[in-house]
Design an enzyme around this catalytic site. Structure first.
Site, PDB file in Angstrom:
ATOM      1  N   ASN A  17      -7.059  -2.821  -4.377  1.00 16.31           N
ATOM      2  CA  ASN A  17      -5.659  -3.005  -3.972  1.00 16.31           C
ATOM      3  C   ASN A  17      -4.851  -3.782  -5.004  1.00 16.31           C
ATOM      4  O   ASN A  17      -3.717  -4.196  -4.743  1.00 16.31           O
ATOM      5  CB  ASN A  17      -5.597  -3.721  -2.619  1.00 16.31           C
ATOM      6  CG  ASN A  17      -6.115  -2.844  -1.504  1.00 16.31           C
ATOM      7  OD1 ASN A  17      -6.050  -1.621  -1.604  1.00 16.31           O
ATOM      8  ND2 ASN A  17      -6.635  -3.455  -0.456  1.00 16.31           N
ATOM      9  N   ASP A  43      -5.997  -8.155   2.337  1.00 14.69           N
ATOM     10  CA  ASP A  43      -7.091  -7.278   1.894  1.00 14.69           C
ATOM     11  C   ASP A  43      -7.067  -7.311   0.368  1.00 14.69           C
ATOM     12  O   ASP A  43      -6.731  -6.325  -0.289  1.00 14.69           O
ATOM     13  CB  ASP A  43      -6.901  -5.849   2.415  1.00 14.69           C
ATOM     14  CG  ASP A  43      -8.086  -4.938   2.066  1.00 14.69           C
ATOM     15  OD1 ASP A  43      -9.023  -5.399   1.396  1.00 14.69           O
ATOM     16  OD2 ASP A  43      -8.066  -3.757   2.470  1.00 14.69           O
ATOM     17  N   ASP A 102      -1.277  -2.191  -0.194  1.00 16.79           N
ATOM     18  CA  ASP A 102      -2.120  -2.304   1.010  1.00 16.79           C
ATOM     19  C   ASP A 102      -1.940  -3.666   1.693  1.00 16.79           C
ATOM     20  O   ASP A 102      -2.887  -4.442   1.836  1.00 16.79           O
ATOM     21  CB  ASP A 102      -3.589  -2.072   0.616  1.00 16.79           C
ATOM     22  CG  ASP A 102      -4.393  -1.516   1.766  1.00 16.79           C
ATOM     23  OD1 ASP A 102      -3.847  -1.411   2.874  1.00 16.79           O
ATOM     24  OD2 ASP A 102      -5.584  -1.209   1.564  1.00 16.79           O
TER      25      ASP A 102
HETATM   26  N1  LIG Z   1       3.313   2.453  -4.183  1.00 12.67           N
HETATM   27  C1  LIG Z   1       2.180   2.635  -4.847  1.00 12.67           C
HETATM   28  N2  LIG Z   1       2.191   2.575  -6.213  1.00 12.67           N
HETATM   29  C2  LIG Z   1       1.062   2.794  -6.919  1.00 12.67           C
HETATM   30  N3  LIG Z   1      -0.144   3.073  -6.371  1.00 12.67           N
HETATM   31  C3  LIG Z   1      -0.209   3.146  -5.026  1.00 12.67           C
HETATM   32  C4  LIG Z   1       0.925   2.910  -4.194  1.00 12.67           C
HETATM   33  N4  LIG Z   1       0.541   3.043  -2.911  1.00 12.67           N
HETATM   34  C5  LIG Z   1      -0.772   3.337  -2.929  1.00 12.67           C
HETATM   35  N5  LIG Z   1      -1.235   3.412  -4.209  1.00 12.67           N
HETATM   36  C6  LIG Z   1      -2.589   3.793  -4.651  1.00 12.67           C
HETATM   37  O1  LIG Z   1      -3.267   4.396  -3.562  1.00 12.67           O
HETATM   38  C7  LIG Z   1      -4.464   3.670  -3.261  1.00 12.67           C
HETATM   39  C8  LIG Z   1      -4.629   3.645  -1.762  1.00 12.67           C
HETATM   40  O2  LIG Z   1      -3.563   2.912  -1.163  1.00 12.67           O
HETATM   41  P1  LIG Z   1      -3.902   1.805  -0.060  1.00 12.67           P
HETATM   42  O3  LIG Z   1      -4.859   0.840  -0.611  1.00 12.67           O
HETATM   43  O4  LIG Z   1      -2.617   1.258   0.436  1.00 12.67           O
HETATM   44  O5  LIG Z   1      -4.613   2.723   1.056  1.00 12.67           O
HETATM   45  P2  LIG Z   1      -5.626   2.317   2.224  1.00 12.67           P
HETATM   46  O6  LIG Z   1      -6.109   3.583   2.808  1.00 12.67           O
HETATM   47  O7  LIG Z   1      -4.959   1.343   3.140  1.00 12.67           O
HETATM   48  O8  LIG Z   1      -6.784   1.557   1.440  1.00 12.67           O
HETATM   49  P3  LIG Z   1      -8.144   0.935   2.052  1.00 12.67           P
HETATM   50  O9  LIG Z   1      -9.213   1.918   1.807  1.00 12.67           O
HETATM   51  O10 LIG Z   1      -8.301  -0.302   1.188  1.00 12.67           O
HETATM   52  O11 LIG Z   1      -7.886   0.601   3.478  1.00 12.67           O
HETATM   53  C9  LIG Z   1      -4.296   2.298  -3.897  1.00 12.67           C
HETATM   54  O12 LIG Z   1      -5.527   1.733  -4.281  1.00 12.67           O
HETATM   55  C10 LIG Z   1      -3.434   2.613  -5.112  1.00 12.67           C
HETATM   56  O13 LIG Z   1      -4.242   3.038  -6.170  1.00 12.67           O
HETATM   57 MG   LIG Z   2      -6.519  -0.161  -0.094  1.00 12.98          MG
END
Ligand SMILES: Nc1ncnc2c1ncn2[C@@H]1O[C@H](COP(=O)(O)OP(=O)(O)OP(=O)(O)O)[C@@H](O)[C@H]1O
Ligand SMILES: [Mg+2]
Length: 247
Positions: A175, A170, A189
């Site tokens: 991300n 993704d 992600d």
């Molecule tokens: N370990 C981390 N360190 C820094 N930022 C993080 C971390 N984990 C998550 N984030 C922040 O949180 C946001 C959301 O995390 P992530 O993309 O994993 O969630 P998601 O719900 O799977 O996203 P999507 O909407 O793309 O499915 C990321 O874009 C990032 O800004």
């Molecule tokens: Mg994400």
């Protein structure tokens, strides 16, 4: 397609996230289209991120935990601190990866820098993760088999693989994390990380530049990655993505 966005302050904090925060402030960061929320926990000296997937959400945080653990030996990805399943849902707790998502106001106003970081960052991920030992698969065949019904039949046949890499799964710009000086930091992600043609990532990564920065940034992204456009594979992998993410 599911819509994700920055979270408002009014997003409720699940009881278990409140519990693991141990009294430290919890800030809602991101909501995804499947009811999942990411929270930042302000532990002094070590900020943490808790991804929350309510029961019934299609996102598998187990898959993400396994992939983060595997990829950590080779690339900058969040370090897994904790994971648990509760009656209300699951959470995955990771340590902060420094930098900020490539779609903050700062980077939206400097798309040239953001796209350069994201393109070169995706290239470095593809060059770093070892194909030979990767236990995860994200091939078009596997993805097609997972689409409900026979919707995949609408697509033309899968284009021959240009180069097999370990894809991010993704690789959209939200991300991608960028440092204040514009350097690429790493990816978050990674729940779909796996072996696939590099165009599976490139098709969506370039598309996401249009969603987030507007038109005109696909070619600069590909230049930063170091590859010429491939309209046929791009069209194919975007169509496959659309089938997986129905509106
Ligand atoms: N370990 C981390 N360190 C820094 N930022 C993080 C971390 N984990 C998550 N984030 C922040 O949180 C946001 C959301 O995390 P992530 O993309 O994993 O969630 P998601 O719900 O799977 O996203 P999507 O909407 O793309 O499915 C990321 O874009 C990032 O800004
Ligand atoms: Mg994400």
């Amino acid at each position: 397609m599911t819509i994700s966005s920055f979270a408002g302050d009014d997003v409720p904090v699940p009881a278990v996230i409140r519990q693991i925060s141990a009294g430290h402030p919890v800030v809602p960061i991101w909501v995804n289209g499947d009811g999942g929320v990411t929270f930042r926990i302000e532990v002094p000296g070590l900020r943490q991120f808790a991804k929350w997937a309510p029961t019934g959400s299609p996102n598998s945080l187990t898959a993400e935990r396994e992939r983060l653990r595997w990829a950590a030996d080779f690339a900058a990805v969040p370090h897994v601190l904790d994971y648990a399943e509760t009656t209300d849902g699951t959470y995955l707790l990771t340590a902060e990866l420094r930098g900020e998502t490539a779609i903050t106001d700062r980077w939206k106003s400097r798309p040239a820098q953001a796209v350069r970081a994201a393109g070169s960052g995706l290239r470095s991920l593809h060059d770093s993760l070892p194909v030979r030992t990767c236990p995860f698969d994200w091939s078009a065949a596997t993805r097609l088999a997972a689409i409900p019904g026979r919707d995949g039949d609408q697509l033309p046949s899968v284009p021959p693989v240009d180069r097999l890499v370990v894809c991010q799964g993704d690789a959209c710009v939200p991300n991608t994390l960028i440092e204040a000086n514009g350097d690429f930091v790493g990816h978050v992600d990674l729940g779909n990380l796996g072996l696939a043609d590099r165009w599976a990532d490139l098709a969506v990564a370039t598309w996401s530049t249009e969603w987030n920065y507007g038109p005109g940034w696909e070619l600069p992204f590909l230049n930063a990655y170091g590859i010429a456009p491939d309209p046929k594979r791009t069209t194919y992998y975007r169509a496959l993505w659309n089938l997986e993410h129905p509106v």
